[in-house]
Enzyme design. Sequence first.
Site: not given
Ligand code: CMP
Length: 140
Positions: A11, A51, A114, A117, A128
């Site tokens: 990311k 998403y 984070n 993904h 995906e």
């Molecule tokens: P990912 O695995 O990419 O799938 C969905 C993403 O939404 C997740 O990782 C997080 O990065 C994001 N996400 C989930 N919960 C929150 C939150 N409370 N606030 C912001 N981003 C979120």
Amino acid sequence: MAIQRTFSIIKPDATKRNLTGAVVKMLEDGGLRVVASKRVHLSREKAEGFYAVHSERPFFGELVDFMMSEPVVVQVLEGENAVAKNREIMGATNPADADAGTIRAEHALSIGENSVHGSDSLENAKIEIEYFFNDKEIVG
Ligand code: CMP
């Protein structure tokens, strides 16, 4: 156990901090093989489509803006039990909950930023992967 393919995104928070190689090393050290990879700057349309399942969530706008903010690296990873293995190497979605030694514990900044993904099921991995790659781009 079966050889599987899963989908991964490095990311914007990680590409911006020049952590692409560090993340790939953790995936490879964990037993996964990169069989396709490209660095792309997501359009709003592409990020929203990826998403779409989260479109009703309160963080959707923030998530899409973040995913468009810098380049990402999309990858196909192959290996034994690759879907679960990738999730194990990544750690919990929220880095505060991630086990020590996982990508998110080592590198993620927050639940939104984070670093990686990874597909949550074999079925979603297929969807995906096809969202970003054609067959010729995957070289196992
Ligand atoms: P990912 O695995 O990419 O799938 C969905 C993403 O939404 C997740 O990782 C997080 O990065 C994001 N996400 C989930 N919960 C929150 C939150 N409370 N606030 C912001 N981003 C979120």
